[in-house]
Design a protein around this motif. Sequence first.
Motif, PDB file in Angstrom:
ATOM      1  N   TYR A 136       0.734  -1.795  -0.283  1.00 15.43           N
ATOM      2  CA  TYR A 136       0.170   0.196  -0.067  1.00 15.43           C
ATOM      3  C   TYR A 136       1.215   1.283   0.414  1.00 15.43           C
ATOM      4  O   TYR A 136       0.490   2.346  -0.209  1.00 15.43           O
ATOM      5  CB  TYR A 136      -1.285  -0.121   0.952  1.00 15.43           C
ATOM      6  N   GLY A 137       1.894   0.964   0.385  1.00 15.58           N
ATOM      7  CA  GLY A 137       3.435   1.958   0.488  1.00 15.58           C
ATOM      8  C   GLY A 137       3.766   2.787  -1.595  1.00 15.58           C
ATOM      9  O   GLY A 137       4.084   3.422  -1.604  1.00 15.58           O
ATOM     10  N   ASN A 138       3.768   1.162  -1.822  1.00 18.38           N
ATOM     11  CA  ASN A 138       4.551   1.548  -3.565  1.00 18.38           C
ATOM     12  C   ASN A 138       4.061   1.578  -4.288  1.00 18.38           C
ATOM     13  O   ASN A 138       2.863   1.262  -4.547  1.00 18.38           O
ATOM     14  CB  ASN A 138       5.373  -0.155  -3.861  1.00 18.38           C
ATOM     15  N   HIS A 139       4.323   2.567  -5.147  1.00 17.69           N
ATOM     16  CA  HIS A 139       3.211   3.644  -6.461  1.00 17.69           C
ATOM     17  C   HIS A 139       4.419   3.102  -7.772  1.00 17.69           C
ATOM     18  O   HIS A 139       3.666   3.458  -8.907  1.00 17.69           O
ATOM     19  CB  HIS A 139       2.599   4.980  -6.182  1.00 17.69           C
ATOM     20  N   GLY A 140       5.509   2.598  -7.007  1.00 20.59           N
ATOM     21  CA  GLY A 140       5.792   2.392  -8.563  1.00 20.59           C
ATOM     22  C   GLY A 140       7.017   3.242  -8.801  1.00 20.59           C
ATOM     23  O   GLY A 140       6.780   4.520  -8.282  1.00 20.59           O
ATOM     24  N   LEU A 141       7.891   3.310  -9.509  1.00 22.95           N
ATOM     25  CA  LEU A 141       9.269   3.430  -9.397  1.00 22.95           C
ATOM     26  C   LEU A 141      10.001   4.258 -10.535  1.00 22.95           C
ATOM     27  O   LEU A 141       9.839   3.538 -11.928  1.00 22.95           O
ATOM     28  CB  LEU A 141      10.770   3.073  -8.552  1.00 22.95           C
ATOM     29  N   GLY A 142      10.152   5.210 -11.165  1.00 15.50           N
ATOM     30  CA  GLY A 142      10.310   5.454 -12.809  1.00 15.50           C
ATOM     31  C   GLY A 142       9.683   5.169 -13.727  1.00 15.50           C
ATOM     32  O   GLY A 142       8.466   5.766 -13.680  1.00 15.50           O
ATOM     33  N   ASP A 143       9.206   4.416 -14.714  1.00 15.41           N
ATOM     34  CA  ASP A 143       8.608   4.079 -15.460  1.00 15.41           C
ATOM     35  C   ASP A 143       7.615   3.476 -15.222  1.00 15.41           C
ATOM     36  O   ASP A 143       6.712   2.732 -16.068  1.00 15.41           O
ATOM     37  CB  ASP A 143       8.796   3.928 -17.004  1.00 15.41           C
ATOM     38  N   SER A 144       7.631   3.034 -14.410  1.00 10.35           N
ATOM     39  CA  SER A 144       6.718   1.754 -13.895  1.00 10.35           C
ATOM     40  C   SER A 144       5.595   2.653 -12.907  1.00 10.35           C
ATOM     41  O   SER A 144       5.884   3.485 -11.832  1.00 10.35           O
ATOM     42  CB  SER A 144       6.799   0.359 -12.896  1.00 10.35           C
ATOM     43  N   ALA A 145       3.974   2.347 -12.844  1.00 10.24           N
ATOM     44  CA  ALA A 145       3.398   2.694 -12.001  1.00 10.24           C
ATOM     45  C   ALA A 145       2.192   1.771 -11.897  1.00 10.24           C
ATOM     46  O   ALA A 145       1.804   0.681 -12.078  1.00 10.24           O
ATOM     47  CB  ALA A 145       2.329   3.661 -12.533  1.00 10.24           C
ATOM     48  N   ARG A 146       1.859   1.804 -10.433  1.00  9.50           N
ATOM     49  CA  ARG A 146       1.026   0.764  -9.946  1.00  9.50           C
ATOM     50  C   ARG A 146      -0.523   0.829  -8.774  1.00  9.50           C
ATOM     51  O   ARG A 146       0.240   1.652  -8.169  1.00  9.50           O
ATOM     52  CB  ARG A 146       1.837  -0.496  -9.623  1.00  9.50           C
ATOM     53  N   ILE A 147      -1.326   0.588  -8.940  1.00  7.26           N
ATOM     54  CA  ILE A 147      -2.436   0.711  -8.027  1.00  7.26           C
ATOM     55  C   ILE A 147      -2.572  -1.156  -7.271  1.00  7.26           C
ATOM     56  O   ILE A 147      -3.003  -1.504  -7.868  1.00  7.26           O
ATOM     57  CB  ILE A 147      -3.377   0.888  -8.349  1.00  7.26           C
ATOM     58  N   PRO A 148      -3.054  -1.247  -5.966  1.00  5.31           N
ATOM     59  CA  PRO A 148      -2.545  -1.792  -5.199  1.00  5.31           C
ATOM     60  C   PRO A 148      -4.467  -2.256  -4.671  1.00  5.31           C
ATOM     61  O   PRO A 148      -4.931  -0.872  -5.124  1.00  5.31           O
ATOM     62  CB  PRO A 148      -2.070  -1.436  -3.537  1.00  5.31           C
ATOM     63  N   ILE A 149      -4.669  -2.741  -5.463  1.00  5.38           N
ATOM     64  CA  ILE A 149      -6.192  -4.052  -5.292  1.00  5.38           C
ATOM     65  C   ILE A 149      -6.627  -4.130  -3.949  1.00  5.38           C
ATOM     66  O   ILE A 149      -7.822  -4.555  -2.770  1.00  5.38           O
ATOM     67  CB  ILE A 149      -6.782  -4.128  -5.976  1.00  5.38           C
ATOM     68  N   SER A 150      -5.070  -4.542  -3.307  1.00  7.08           N
ATOM     69  CA  SER A 150      -5.714  -6.066  -2.268  1.00  7.08           C
ATOM     70  C   SER A 150      -3.795  -5.777  -2.161  1.00  7.08           C
ATOM     71  O   SER A 150      -3.101  -4.882  -2.804  1.00  7.08           O
ATOM     72  CB  SER A 150      -6.325  -7.258  -2.476  1.00  7.08           C
ATOM     73  N   LEU A 151      -3.764  -6.819  -1.305  1.00  9.02           N
ATOM     74  CA  LEU A 151      -2.688  -7.084  -0.024  1.00  9.02           C
ATOM     75  C   LEU A 151      -2.050  -7.082  -1.315  1.00  9.02           C
ATOM     76  O   LEU A 151      -0.424  -7.855  -1.744  1.00  9.02           O
ATOM     77  CB  LEU A 151      -3.068  -7.708   0.977  1.00  9.02           C
ATOM     78  N   THR A 152      -2.557  -8.832  -1.982  1.00 10.18           N
ATOM     79  CA  THR A 152      -1.685  -9.113  -3.390  1.00 10.18           C
ATOM     80  C   THR A 152      -2.010  -9.345  -4.532  1.00 10.18           C
ATOM     81  O   THR A 152      -1.060 -10.021  -4.966  1.00 10.18           O
ATOM     82  CB  THR A 152      -1.620 -10.483  -3.345  1.00 10.18           C
ATOM     83  N   LYS A 153      -2.973  -8.354  -4.691  1.00 13.91           N
ATOM     84  CA  LYS A 153      -2.987  -8.083  -6.748  1.00 13.91           C
ATOM     85  C   LYS A 153      -2.635  -6.364  -6.763  1.00 13.91           C
ATOM     86  O   LYS A 153      -2.706  -5.506  -5.388  1.00 13.91           O
ATOM     87  CB  LYS A 153      -4.911  -8.344  -6.598  1.00 13.91           C
ATOM     88  N   GLU A 154      -2.871  -6.215  -7.886  1.00 16.54           N
ATOM     89  CA  GLU A 154      -2.395  -4.847  -8.076  1.00 16.54           C
ATOM     90  C   GLU A 154      -2.685  -4.608  -9.849  1.00 16.54           C
ATOM     91  O   GLU A 154      -2.444  -5.553 -10.881  1.00 16.54           O
ATOM     92  CB  GLU A 154      -0.757  -4.283  -7.976  1.00 16.54           C
ATOM     93  N   ILE A 155      -2.760  -3.727 -10.017  1.00 17.08           N
ATOM     94  CA  ILE A 155      -2.531  -3.206 -11.580  1.00 17.08           C
ATOM     95  C   ILE A 155      -1.539  -2.663 -12.107  1.00 17.08           C
ATOM     96  O   ILE A 155      -1.290  -1.102 -11.113  1.00 17.08           O
ATOM     97  CB  ILE A 155      -3.942  -2.448 -11.735  1.00 17.08           C
TER      98      ILE A 155
END
Length: 189
Positions: A67-86
């Motif tokens: 829930y704190g990792n939004h991606g670094l550099g050219d990657s981006a992520r959205i957490p949808i659960s503790l184990t799943k992300e987009i």
Amino acid sequence: MEYSGHFIFELIKITILGFVYSTILYFIYKNIPKSKKPEWYEKLLISKKTLWLYISIFLLFYMFTPYGNHGLGDSARIPISLTKEISNINWTVYGKLNDVKSNEKNDIYLTQFKVEKDILCGNLSSDFYDYKNSYFIYDIDSEKLQEFKTESDYNNFTKNKNLPKSHELKSFKENYDDYWSGWRLFLLP
């Protein structure tokens, strides 16, 4: 290169946030009467710099949690659960729902989606795969995927379940901005 530049920026942001948080906590602690101060905190608070270091280290570790990792550099992520992300790379129109396969056993790529009531609603769209179905609903808690052949099938199903219709789905960028902007942007690394 983008990764390292963004990481350096995050370290600077963590240092500034750590300073602000430690200053606030230090002055709150100093205003508490001596008889009401917990002993364990007295030992922890050797100086304001020590508190600053502890908070900065905590924020650095938090940055790498789901829930704190939004991606670094050219990657981006959205957490949808503790184990799943987009996730998304290079801000293309496609997001990838990680660790979930379609009914055809392909990775799930999407361009429009919305998470509501622990249910991910989205379209199936990819440069890599030709999906038989056009839309899906993924129940995050039960990890069940249900696909729909047409937009009207999807909209009929969502109408009964009070879920977002196809015209209410948003792009990855819009979802990213909704999730990571506001208080998360300013108060977290």
